[in-house]
Design a protein around this motif. Structure first.
Motif, PDB file in Angstrom:
ATOM      1  N   LEU A   3      44.163 -58.798  33.452  1.00  0.00           N
ATOM      2  CA  LEU A   3      44.074 -58.315  32.080  1.00  0.00           C
ATOM      3  C   LEU A   3      45.286 -58.806  31.315  1.00  0.00           C
ATOM      4  O   LEU A   3      46.408 -58.361  31.555  1.00  0.00           O
ATOM      5  N   THR A   4      45.061 -59.748  30.395  1.00  0.00           N
ATOM      6  CA  THR A   4      46.148 -60.375  29.671  1.00  0.00           C
ATOM      7  C   THR A   4      46.111 -59.987  28.201  1.00  0.00           C
ATOM      8  O   THR A   4      45.092 -59.550  27.670  1.00  0.00           O
ATOM      9  N   SER A   5      47.231 -60.211  27.546  1.00  0.00           N
ATOM     10  CA  SER A   5      47.307 -60.057  26.102  1.00  0.00           C
ATOM     11  C   SER A   5      46.918 -61.353  25.402  1.00  0.00           C
ATOM     12  O   SER A   5      46.133 -61.351  24.462  1.00  0.00           O
ATOM     13  N   GLY A   6      47.457 -62.472  25.898  1.00  0.00           N
ATOM     14  CA  GLY A   6      47.249 -63.745  25.215  1.00  0.00           C
ATOM     15  C   GLY A   6      46.605 -64.820  26.047  1.00  0.00           C
ATOM     16  O   GLY A   6      46.591 -65.976  25.635  1.00  0.00           O
ATOM     17  N   ILE A  13      51.461 -65.968  35.392  1.00  0.00           N
ATOM     18  CA  ILE A  13      50.106 -65.457  35.209  1.00  0.00           C
ATOM     19  C   ILE A  13      49.099 -66.398  35.866  1.00  0.00           C
ATOM     20  O   ILE A  13      48.137 -65.952  36.500  1.00  0.00           O
ATOM     21  N   GLU A  14      49.339 -67.690  35.772  1.00  0.00           N
ATOM     22  CA  GLU A  14      48.429 -68.639  36.418  1.00  0.00           C
ATOM     23  C   GLU A  14      48.465 -68.486  37.934  1.00  0.00           C
ATOM     24  O   GLU A  14      47.427 -68.551  38.594  1.00  0.00           O
ATOM     25  N   ALA A  15      49.649 -68.259  38.491  1.00  0.00           N
ATOM     26  CA  ALA A  15      49.750 -68.040  39.938  1.00  0.00           C
ATOM     27  C   ALA A  15      49.010 -66.768  40.345  1.00  0.00           C
ATOM     28  O   ALA A  15      48.361 -66.720  41.404  1.00  0.00           O
ATOM     29  N   ALA A  16      49.090 -65.737  39.516  1.00  0.00           N
ATOM     30  CA  ALA A  16      48.358 -64.501  39.799  1.00  0.00           C
ATOM     31  C   ALA A  16      46.855 -64.749  39.776  1.00  0.00           C
ATOM     32  O   ALA A  16      46.108 -64.222  40.615  1.00  0.00           O
ATOM     33  N   VAL A 204      43.666 -54.795  41.537  1.00  0.00           N
ATOM     34  CA  VAL A 204      42.886 -55.035  42.751  1.00  0.00           C
ATOM     35  C   VAL A 204      42.701 -53.705  43.475  1.00  0.00           C
ATOM     36  O   VAL A 204      43.685 -53.059  43.853  1.00  0.00           O
ATOM     37  N   ASP A 205      41.455 -53.285  43.631  1.00  0.00           N
ATOM     38  CA  ASP A 205      41.153 -52.035  44.352  1.00  0.00           C
ATOM     39  C   ASP A 205      41.956 -50.854  43.815  1.00  0.00           C
ATOM     40  O   ASP A 205      42.443 -50.010  44.567  1.00  0.00           O
ATOM     41  N   GLY A 206      42.110 -50.805  42.504  1.00  0.00           N
ATOM     42  CA  GLY A 206      42.806 -49.703  41.869  1.00  0.00           C
ATOM     43  C   GLY A 206      44.313 -49.827  41.816  1.00  0.00           C
ATOM     44  O   GLY A 206      44.978 -49.039  41.145  1.00  0.00           O
ATOM     45  N   GLU A 207      44.862 -50.797  42.527  1.00  0.00           N
ATOM     46  CA  GLU A 207      46.308 -51.030  42.498  1.00  0.00           C
ATOM     47  C   GLU A 207      46.642 -51.950  41.329  1.00  0.00           C
ATOM     48  O   GLU A 207      45.980 -52.971  41.114  1.00  0.00           O
ATOM     49  N   VAL A 208      47.693 -51.603  40.586  1.00  0.00           N
ATOM     50  CA  VAL A 208      48.056 -52.337  39.377  1.00  0.00           C
ATOM     51  C   VAL A 208      49.442 -52.948  39.531  1.00  0.00           C
ATOM     52  O   VAL A 208      50.395 -52.271  39.941  1.00  0.00           O
ATOM     53  N   GLU A 209      49.546 -54.227  39.198  1.00  0.00           N
ATOM     54  CA  GLU A 209      50.828 -54.925  39.200  1.00  0.00           C
ATOM     55  C   GLU A 209      51.013 -55.596  37.848  1.00  0.00           C
ATOM     56  O   GLU A 209      50.090 -56.228  37.325  1.00  0.00           O
ATOM     57  N   VAL A 210      52.201 -55.465  37.269  1.00  0.00           N
ATOM     58  CA  VAL A 210      52.523 -56.155  36.021  1.00  0.00           C
ATOM     59  C   VAL A 210      53.150 -57.501  36.362  1.00  0.00           C
ATOM     60  O   VAL A 210      54.094 -57.576  37.138  1.00  0.00           O
ATOM     61  N   VAL A 211      52.602 -58.556  35.761  1.00  0.00           N
ATOM     62  CA  VAL A 211      53.141 -59.906  35.923  1.00  0.00           C
ATOM     63  C   VAL A 211      53.605 -60.366  34.547  1.00  0.00           C
ATOM     64  O   VAL A 211      52.809 -60.377  33.598  1.00  0.00           O
ATOM     65  N   SER A 212      54.864 -60.736  34.423  1.00  0.00           N
ATOM     66  CA  SER A 212      55.378 -61.029  33.091  1.00  0.00           C
ATOM     67  C   SER A 212      56.512 -62.033  33.119  1.00  0.00           C
ATOM     68  O   SER A 212      57.361 -62.008  34.008  1.00  0.00           O
TER      69      SER A 212
END
Length: 220
Positions: A3-6, A13-16, A204-212
């Motif tokens: 889920l991205t903003s831009g 983000i590409e690696a994710a 993923v499966d309800g787990e959330v990670e912020v990538v920034s």
């Protein structure tokens, strides 16, 4: 979900995205969904074309996919389900454009796509702006440009947090300010984040990670 903003705007983000796919982008088939564009007054056919074609530098469809197809949700109610469901099931990734999240949500429900989502266990959803916000429980009045005939202002609630996208971290830059975000979050129930276009959520499966590689802040 990514889920991205831009969009896919930086290497992190590409690696994710590649991590979610489990193989290189060049080996994956994508469907892009521009539907949210039609519900927002600032969007137009030119902006939709830029998303679909990856131009001038739209960071979604132009990543080097094995193939890219177009899925317009407003057309699906007129197409036999037996035709379009295999198109979706065969895709490795759904690239979902921004615009108006409630308009997108309405057509996800009307088309039947939302009912198919639980079956797409190997499919990656990559949202940009409204394409991400549609997965949250609510978008807040500040981001409502179109209202569904039902009057239901809820979104899908497939994640338990809300997103204020497009934060402007430099003075005078385009985007939302912290004052905008603080006004927005006052009417949001549950966790909420303000993020810039260099930030994404991996779910993923309800787990959330912020990538920034930029700015993000949990507001509540």
């Amino acid at each position: 979900m990514l889920l991205t903003s831009g969009g896919v705007t930086n290497p992190s983000i590409e690696a994710a995205l590649v991590g979610l796919l489990g193989r290189p982008v060049s080996e994956c088939d994508a469907l892009c969904i521009p539907t949210a564009e039609w519900g927002h007054p600032y969007c137009n056919p030119q902006k939709a074309w830029q998303f679909v074609t990856g131009r001038p530098s739209n960071p979604m469809t132009g990543l080097g996919w094995k193939s890219v197809g177009l899925l317009e949700l407003t057309a699906l109610p007129t197409v036999e389900r037996e035709r379009w469901v295999p198109w979706v099931r065969d895709a490795d990734v759904l690239l979902v454009d921004g615009g108006d999240a409630l308009y997108l949500c309405h057509w996800m429900r009307e088309s039947g796509l939302v009912d198919l989502l639980p079956e797409l266990t190997d499919t990656v959803w990559v949202g940009m702006s409204a394409g991400s916000m549609v997965m949250t429980p609510q978008v807040g009045e500040d981001f409502i440009q179109w209202r569904p005939p039902s009057g239901d202002l809820s979104t899908l609630g497939l994640v338990d947090f809300s997103i204020c996208p497009h934060m402007a971290v430099e003075e005078g830059a385009w985007g939302n300010t912290m004052a905008d975000a603080e006004g927005w979050v006052a009417e949001i129930d549950g966790p909420a984040y303000a993020v810039d276009d260099q930030t994404a959520f991996v779910v993923v499966d309800g787990e959330v990670e912020v990538v920034s590689e930029g700015f993000w802040k949990q507001l509540q």
